[in-house]
Design an enzyme around this catalytic site. Structure first.
Site, PDB file in Angstrom:
ATOM      1  N   HIS A   1       0.791  -1.094   0.099  1.00  0.00           N
ATOM      2  CA  HIS A   1      -0.016   0.019   0.304  1.00  0.00           C
ATOM      3  C   HIS A   1       0.969   1.203   0.038  1.00  0.00           C
ATOM      4  O   HIS A   1       0.578   2.057  -0.812  1.00  0.00           O
ATOM      5  CB  HIS A   1      -0.878   0.176   1.128  1.00  0.00           C
TER       6      HIS A   1
ATOM      7  N   ARG B   1     -10.894  -0.148 -18.228  1.00  0.00           N
ATOM      8  CA  ARG B   1     -10.997  -1.614 -17.601  1.00  0.00           C
ATOM      9  C   ARG B   1     -12.102  -1.873 -16.902  1.00  0.00           C
ATOM     10  O   ARG B   1     -12.165  -1.853 -15.512  1.00  0.00           O
ATOM     11  CB  ARG B   1      -9.514  -1.889 -16.870  1.00  0.00           C
TER      12      ARG B   1
ATOM     13  N   ARG C   1     -13.269  -1.480 -22.537  1.00  0.00           N
ATOM     14  CA  ARG C   1     -13.225  -2.901 -22.690  1.00  0.00           C
ATOM     15  C   ARG C   1     -14.237  -3.727 -22.067  1.00  0.00           C
ATOM     16  O   ARG C   1     -14.216  -3.609 -20.765  1.00  0.00           O
ATOM     17  CB  ARG C   1     -11.757  -3.669 -22.425  1.00  0.00           C
TER      18      ARG C   1
ATOM     19  N   GLU D   1      -4.479  -9.587 -29.325  1.00  0.00           N
ATOM     20  CA  GLU D   1      -3.470 -10.137 -28.161  1.00  0.00           C
ATOM     21  C   GLU D   1      -3.069 -11.472 -28.145  1.00  0.00           C
ATOM     22  O   GLU D   1      -2.553 -11.894 -27.301  1.00  0.00           O
ATOM     23  CB  GLU D   1      -3.987  -9.698 -26.636  1.00  0.00           C
TER      24      GLU D   1
ATOM     25  N   ASN E   1       0.819  -6.814 -23.908  1.00  0.00           N
ATOM     26  CA  ASN E   1       1.320  -7.604 -22.500  1.00  0.00           C
ATOM     27  C   ASN E   1       1.137  -9.053 -23.103  1.00  0.00           C
ATOM     28  O   ASN E   1       1.912  -9.880 -22.803  1.00  0.00           O
ATOM     29  CB  ASN E   1       0.508  -7.239 -21.337  1.00  0.00           C
ATOM     30  N   ASP E   2      -0.082  -9.297 -23.394  1.00  0.00           N
ATOM     31  CA  ASP E   2      -0.661 -10.809 -23.685  1.00  0.00           C
ATOM     32  C   ASP E   2       0.188 -11.254 -24.771  1.00  0.00           C
ATOM     33  O   ASP E   2       0.495 -12.247 -25.226  1.00  0.00           O
ATOM     34  CB  ASP E   2      -1.944 -10.850 -23.577  1.00  0.00           C
TER      35      ASP E   2
ATOM     36  N   ARG F   1       4.230 -13.906 -18.353  1.00  0.00           N
ATOM     37  CA  ARG F   1       4.671 -12.606 -17.790  1.00  0.00           C
ATOM     38  C   ARG F   1       4.658 -12.304 -16.289  1.00  0.00           C
ATOM     39  O   ARG F   1       5.285 -11.268 -15.672  1.00  0.00           O
ATOM     40  CB  ARG F   1       4.098 -11.478 -18.455  1.00  0.00           C
TER      41      ARG F   1
ATOM     42  N   CYS G   1      -2.921  -0.424 -26.889  1.00  0.00           N
ATOM     43  CA  CYS G   1      -3.039  -0.223 -25.292  1.00  0.00           C
ATOM     44  C   CYS G   1      -2.478  -0.692 -24.373  1.00  0.00           C
ATOM     45  O   CYS G   1      -2.697  -0.743 -23.000  1.00  0.00           O
ATOM     46  CB  CYS G   1      -4.692  -0.425 -24.958  1.00  0.00           C
TER      47      CYS G   1
END
Length: 549
Positions: A188, A295, A331, A429, A452-453, A463, A500
């Site tokens: 945190h 998201r 998305r 992706e 990323n994917d 990843r 993105c």
């Protein structure tokens, strides 16, 4: 002068006095009791007070650091209501006939050790939360005052670690930087430092004692170094570095309002990625041209039930209205793999990254999918909303989506409910989607590459697995060629293509993406102005010519 290495949470330079914060250890004695019921009543009363305190902390955090950071206090309240935790305290009090303080301390130790030993990073982080709620209960049961981290003047706060409740109670204007001996990049404290945009280090290799308290210090967030009592040469160097950073920020602010166009006239859209409506202020501050990735799964992840159509509609409508006619790409639900939602009641999978996730869930649970689509279609009447579908691998998936969208429109028409006509796009992706991108382009309005994917699936590397970091190459030629192929096929079909994923914010690749003809880069809000600077200074034709030489 002493220099200590730590893990960098946020870059930048902080120079000021050091304030060492050491939490006082609560002494817990094991006391034999005679009235078990009275002791359990003491515990229940203390728990009620703790929950009330946490609600107050939630309200304070909501105003100061936003909903995402405040959510930890809701989690702590739920932990205090957890049956396993409470049953453990009750059993120790009843079976051993001991005081509530001892039962709470023993339960806290047992549970935090259990979480700390787990393989999952998220679950390990919960060990600190268990300690925090247990300390809160002990403070109330003992009738002692809770500690404070406030400094009299702006200071570098140095601590073993900081609990969420300690960071939220601080006067944010008095904090120059955080340095903790323990803690992780997902703690945190780390999240708060990023939110406040101040330099911070965790896992710093130093002994925590009072000798540094009150001494001058420097935190070099970029290089992960903490200087205690720096010499004149180091101080001068860091002051110069701090001045240069401030000048860079001023220059970037001068770019606000400028069009994203290269020296030779090529335009690109610079949009922002967000996960929460609380991020909208940052989007506007950084002059984003729109939202390239909202998201929506965070709406689901933050609840303990399926969000209703009305709950979702109000969120999407607020985003659309706030962005005032700028494109907002939302998305659809993308859970599964590393994003699990308990009430979806999904079975354990050996390889969730290749399993039941994203559009596969939506197409096999049409009632959940339709609820979201209805909310999105209704909200599209209030702004420029576009809908984007993740993890597409085939033409048949896209056509099935179109059928469901048509069914939703028909239902809304029959009910006389107004809606807009949002653009329909897909995320690219998977290698499968790349290879048939020429066919997919004929079915949709736009592409957005999820790097990323795409990198993960192209290189066959998880990843999330830190052991494979040396093999993970986001700049791999295969990945870059795939992006170029997607852009080319999009343009042949007359649609636009953006990025993105995290790679979109990689400033070493901005000119390469411009050279490919990428139409849109969607990045974290703080990356927009630095990327705009590169765009404005680039001549794409010259860059291409230089590559060929």
């Amino acid at each position: 002068m002493k220099a200590y290495s730590g893990k960098s949470v946020f870059g930048g330079i902080a120079i000021g006095k050091i304030r060492v914060y050491k939490k006082e250890e609560q002494q817990v004695k094991r006391v034999k009791i005679t009235d078990v019921d009275a002791e359990l009543s003491r515990y229940e009363e203390a728990k009620g007070k703790a929950i009330a305190q946490l609600q107050g902390l939630y309200d304070k955090a909501l105003k100061e650091v936003g909903e995402a950071n405040a959510a930890i206090f809701e989690v702590h309240q739920m932990m205090l209501e957890d049956d396993d935790y409470n049953e453990s305290v009750e059993n120790i009090v009843r079976n051993q006939e001991v005081n509530a303080e001892y039962a709470v301390a023993a339960t806290g130790d047992n549970f935090s050790q259990m979480f700390a030993s787990m393989d999952d990073d998220y679950m390990r982080e919960r060990a600190a939360d268990i300690k925090d709620i247990s300390e809160r209960l002990l403070t109330i049961l003992n009738g002692t005052a809770s500690g404070s981290v406030d400094a009299e003047e702006p200071a570098i706060i140095v601590a073993d670690d900081l609990a969420p409740s300690e960071t939220v109670q601080m006067d944010k204007d008095k904090v120059l930087s955080f340095v903790t001996v323990h803690g992780s990049l997902n703690s945190h404290t780390a999240i708060l430092a990023r939110t406040m945009a101040i330099p911070a280090l965790v896992s710093t290799e130093m002994q925590l004692d009072d000798t540094a308290d009150g001494k001058p210090g420097i935190v070099d967030g970029a290089n992960g170094v903490f200087y205690v009592d720096p010499d004149e040469e180091t101080l001068t160097q860091m002051q110069q570095k701090q001045k240069e950073e401030a000048e860079k920020k001023e220059l970037l602010l001068a770019l606000k309002g400028k069009e994203n166009v290269t020296l030779d006239g090529q335009k690109v859209m610079l949009y922002a990625n967000i996960g929460n409506i609380k991020d909208l202020a940052t989007v506007r501050q950084n002059d984003a041209g729109g939202i390239g990735l909202f998201r929506s799964e965070f709406i689901y992840l933050e609840k303990d039930h399926y969000p209703t159509e009305e709950e979702q509609f109000q969120i999407y409508k607020q985003v659309a209205e706030t962005m005032a006619g700028k494109r907002v790409i939302i998305r659809t639900l993308d859970i599964g793999a590393d994003k699990q939602c308990d009430y979806f009641d999904m079975e354990h999978e050996e390889n969730p990254a290749l399993g039941y996730r994203a559009i596969r869930i939506c197409l096999t649970r049409p009632e959940v999918f339709k609820t979201q689509l209805r909310a999105l279609m209704r909200a599209s009447a209030f702004g420029k909303i576009a809908i984007m579908y993740p993890m597409i691998t085939s033409i048949s998936e896209v056509r099935r989506i179109k059928e469901i969208v048509a069914e939703v429109k028909k239902e809304l028409d029959e009910q006389g409910t107004p809606y807009g006509e949002p653009e329909q796009g897909i995320m690219i992706e998977t290698p499968a989607a790349v290879m048939i991108s020429d066919m997919l382009a004929k079915e949709v309005d736009f592409f957005s590459v999820g790097t990323n994917d795409l990198t993960q699936y192209t290189l066959a590397i998880d990843r999330q697995n830190t052991k494979l970091d040396e093999f993970y190459d986001a700049h791999h030629p295969a990945v870059l060629r795939m992006i170029a192929m997607v852009v080319e096929n999009a343009h042949k079909a007359g649609i636009w293509a953006g990025i993105c994923g995290e790679l979109g914010a990689d400033q070493t690749l901005t000119r390469e993406f411009l050279s490919m003809g990428v139409d849109e880069l969607s990045v974290s809000p703080g990356s927009i102005l630095p990327i705009r600077k590169i765009v404005l200074e680039t001549n794409v034709e010259e860059y291409r010519a230089g590559k060929e030489c």
